[in-house]
Design a protein around this motif. Structure first.
Motif, PDB file in Angstrom:
ATOM      1  N   UNK A   3       0.829  -1.206   0.000  1.00 36.31           N
ATOM      2  CA  UNK A   3       0.000   0.000   0.000  1.00 36.31           C
ATOM      3  C   UNK A   3       0.862   1.254   0.000  1.00 36.31           C
ATOM      4  N   UNK A   4       1.946   1.232   0.752  1.00 40.02           N
ATOM      5  CA  UNK A   4       2.848   2.386   0.767  1.00 40.02           C
ATOM      6  C   UNK A   4       3.442   2.633  -0.622  1.00 40.02           C
ATOM      7  N   UNK A   5       3.791   1.569  -1.323  1.00 42.79           N
ATOM      8  CA  UNK A   5       4.360   1.707  -2.665  1.00 42.79           C
ATOM      9  C   UNK A   5       3.326   2.288  -3.635  1.00 42.79           C
ATOM     10  N   UNK A   6       2.092   1.821  -3.528  1.00 44.00           N
ATOM     11  CA  UNK A   6       1.033   2.336  -4.403  1.00 44.00           C
ATOM     12  C   UNK A   6       0.761   3.808  -4.113  1.00 44.00           C
ATOM     13  N   UNK A   7       0.707   4.158  -2.839  1.00 48.19           N
ATOM     14  CA  UNK A   7       0.465   5.558  -2.470  1.00 48.19           C
ATOM     15  C   UNK A   7       1.608   6.454  -2.936  1.00 48.19           C
ATOM     16  N   UNK A   8       2.825   5.943  -2.863  1.00 51.55           N
ATOM     17  CA  UNK A   8       3.974   6.728  -3.332  1.00 51.55           C
ATOM     18  C   UNK A   8       3.882   6.978  -4.832  1.00 51.55           C
ATOM     19  N   UNK A   9       3.538   5.941  -5.601  1.00 49.10           N
ATOM     20  CA  UNK A   9       3.403   6.099  -7.060  1.00 49.10           C
ATOM     21  C   UNK A   9       2.268   7.072  -7.390  1.00 49.10           C
ATOM     22  N   UNK A  10       1.164   6.957  -6.628  1.00 54.86           N
ATOM     23  CA  UNK A  10       0.038   7.867  -6.869  1.00 54.86           C
ATOM     24  C   UNK A  10       0.441   9.317  -6.622  1.00 54.86           C
ATOM     25  N   UNK A  28      -4.208   9.798 -21.198  1.00 52.80           N
ATOM     26  CA  UNK A  28      -3.178  10.017 -20.174  1.00 52.80           C
ATOM     27  C   UNK A  28      -3.485   9.262 -18.880  1.00 52.80           C
ATOM     28  N   UNK A  29      -4.732   9.269 -18.437  1.00 48.55           N
ATOM     29  CA  UNK A  29      -5.089   8.596 -17.177  1.00 48.55           C
ATOM     30  C   UNK A  29      -4.910   7.085 -17.285  1.00 48.55           C
ATOM     31  N   UNK A  30      -5.463   6.411 -18.323  1.00 48.46           N
ATOM     32  CA  UNK A  30      -5.226   4.966 -18.432  1.00 48.46           C
ATOM     33  C   UNK A  30      -3.743   4.616 -18.574  1.00 48.46           C
ATOM     34  N   UNK A  31      -2.996   5.498 -19.274  1.00 46.96           N
ATOM     35  CA  UNK A  31      -1.562   5.233 -19.409  1.00 46.96           C
ATOM     36  C   UNK A  31      -0.872   5.251 -18.050  1.00 46.96           C
ATOM     37  N   UNK A  32      -1.226   6.243 -17.233  1.00 45.88           N
ATOM     38  CA  UNK A  32      -0.633   6.316 -15.903  1.00 45.88           C
ATOM     39  C   UNK A  32      -1.038   5.112 -15.055  1.00 45.88           C
ATOM     40  N   UNK A  33      -2.302   4.706 -15.155  1.00 43.78           N
ATOM     41  CA  UNK A  33      -2.783   3.569 -14.362  1.00 43.78           C
ATOM     42  C   UNK A  33      -2.111   2.275 -14.812  1.00 43.78           C
ATOM     43  N   UNK A  34      -2.130   2.015 -16.130  1.00 42.64           N
ATOM     44  CA  UNK A  34      -1.528   0.785 -16.632  1.00 42.64           C
ATOM     45  C   UNK A  34      -0.019   0.774 -16.408  1.00 42.64           C
ATOM     46  N   UNK A  35       0.600   1.946 -16.577  1.00 42.59           N
ATOM     47  CA  UNK A  35       2.043   2.030 -16.305  1.00 42.59           C
ATOM     48  C   UNK A  35       2.339   1.746 -14.841  1.00 42.59           C
ATOM     49  N   UNK A  36       1.464   2.254 -13.969  1.00 46.24           N
ATOM     50  CA  UNK A  36       1.661   1.983 -12.546  1.00 46.24           C
ATOM     51  C   UNK A  36       1.504   0.519 -12.213  1.00 46.24           C
ATOM     52  N   UNK A  37       0.487  -0.114 -12.827  1.00 46.83           N
ATOM     53  CA  UNK A  37       0.285  -1.546 -12.587  1.00 46.83           C
ATOM     54  C   UNK A  37       1.507  -2.343 -13.031  1.00 46.83           C
ATOM     55  N   UNK A  38       2.035  -1.989 -14.217  1.00 50.10           N
ATOM     56  CA  UNK A  38       3.192  -2.716 -14.743  1.00 50.10           C
ATOM     57  C   UNK A  38       4.440  -2.457 -13.905  1.00 50.10           C
TER      58      UNK A  38
END
Length: 320
Positions: A3-10, A28-38
């Protein structure tokens, strides 16, 4: 940790969108989300696989149950709980009257037996007595002497003393209590000051792929927020309590394994700064630990940062 890693990326994504005035569009939003998931998924996999983490780490200490060698009524408890006790100090005293009476009786019997032996020897010398009479009298005397030694030992055990430096915890013994000499009924719990404390991290079983003696580790205690101490893997214990069985008349069944147990890993704190905090870490203290293997070592920096972030969060809310 995840969770800390996800919050940091967000937080990073929000900062990038704000600083560079990137519009929020369907691209841009889906790119950021998919990039974050990857990105996060890859980093989490590499980090968890190569640098295991345990949110269940505890300090264990050995206690000595105090059982009196003899049974009797407690007449005095001179020590106080949680206060230092020196080796040889009296922990409590039992009523010595019945034991002293036994000693006095046996001493009188021994004196009489010695006189009987003396007479038997004199009669033998005069030719009136027999060798058998002397032998039987001497055997009776020796038996009484052995009983007297045992009675004197039991009398000395009415004063129960500390066998080493330490302290008594959870002291609930008071005058008037009948203390029994039964191994299953200790009357005090004594903590040996010179005893070794054990730091054990409970890791998931798939962490065995990256657990080896000598690997670098770190421990953060819940009671010391913001403090992380370097450690080393001392060994991986070869058994788990969930799988132990004892001779019984029952056959094991799936109900005896409701969940997977964790691997106990013995850790040794090597940080010299821990000495100044050791008095602030009570026995049984809880914490978290991370182990850094020799694979993908550059990813270990993430685990170290997350461990420190998690430790600092101890100032905000309790872990458990």
């Amino acid at each position: 940790m995840d969770l800390l890693l996800i919050l940091t990326y967000t937080a990073i994504c929000i900062a990038v969108f704000k600083i560079f005035n990137i519009p929020l569009t369907k691209w841009t939003v889906p790119t950021a989300v998919l990039g974050g998931i990857l990105i996060i998924g890859t980093l989490i996999f590499l980090m968890n696989y190569n640098h295991p983490y345990s949110e269940h780490t505890r300090e264990y200490f050995v206690t000595t149950p105090i059982v009196p060698p003899v049974s009797g009524q407690v007449v005095e408890v001179p020590i106080k709980p949680n206060q230092p006790v020196r080796k040889g100090d009296v922990l409590f005293k039992l009523d010595p009257v019945p034991f002293q009476a036994t000693v006095d009786s046996l001493r009188a019997r021994l004196a009489s037996a010695n006189e009987d032996l003396t007479r038997a020897v004199e009669l033998k010398k005069r030719g009136v007595g027999r060798d058998r009479d002397v032998d039987l009298t001497r055997a009776a005397r020796d038996d009484i002497a052995a009983q007297l030694r045992n009675a004197e030992y039991e009398l000395s055990q009415t004063e129960v003393k500390a066998m080493s430096d330490g302290y008594v915890i959870q002291q609930a013994l008071f005058p008037g209590v009948i203390a029994k000499s039964l191994p299953l009924r200790p009357v005090m719990i004594f903590v040996n000051k010179e005893g070794q404390n054990y730091y054990v991290g409970w890791f998931r079983q798939n962490s065995l792929l990256r657990l080896k003696k000598g690997f670098e580790a770190e421990i953060a205690f819940d009671g010391l927020p913001g403090q992380v101490f370097s450690a080393e893997v001392e060994g991986v214990l070869p058994a788990m309590s969930e799988g132990q069985i004892q001779p019984t008349g029952d056959i094991i069944s799936p109900r005896s394994a409701p969940y997977a147990g964790r691997i106990p890993v013995l850790l040794e704190i090597t940080d010299p700064e821990f000495d100044q905090y050791i008095d602030r870490v009570p026995g049984g203290a809880f914490g978290q630990a991370a182990i850094y293997s020799d694979s993908f070592h550059h990813v270990a920096i993430m685990r170290k940062i997350l461990l420190r972030m998690s430790s600092w969060m101890g100032y905000i809310f309790p872990f458990h």
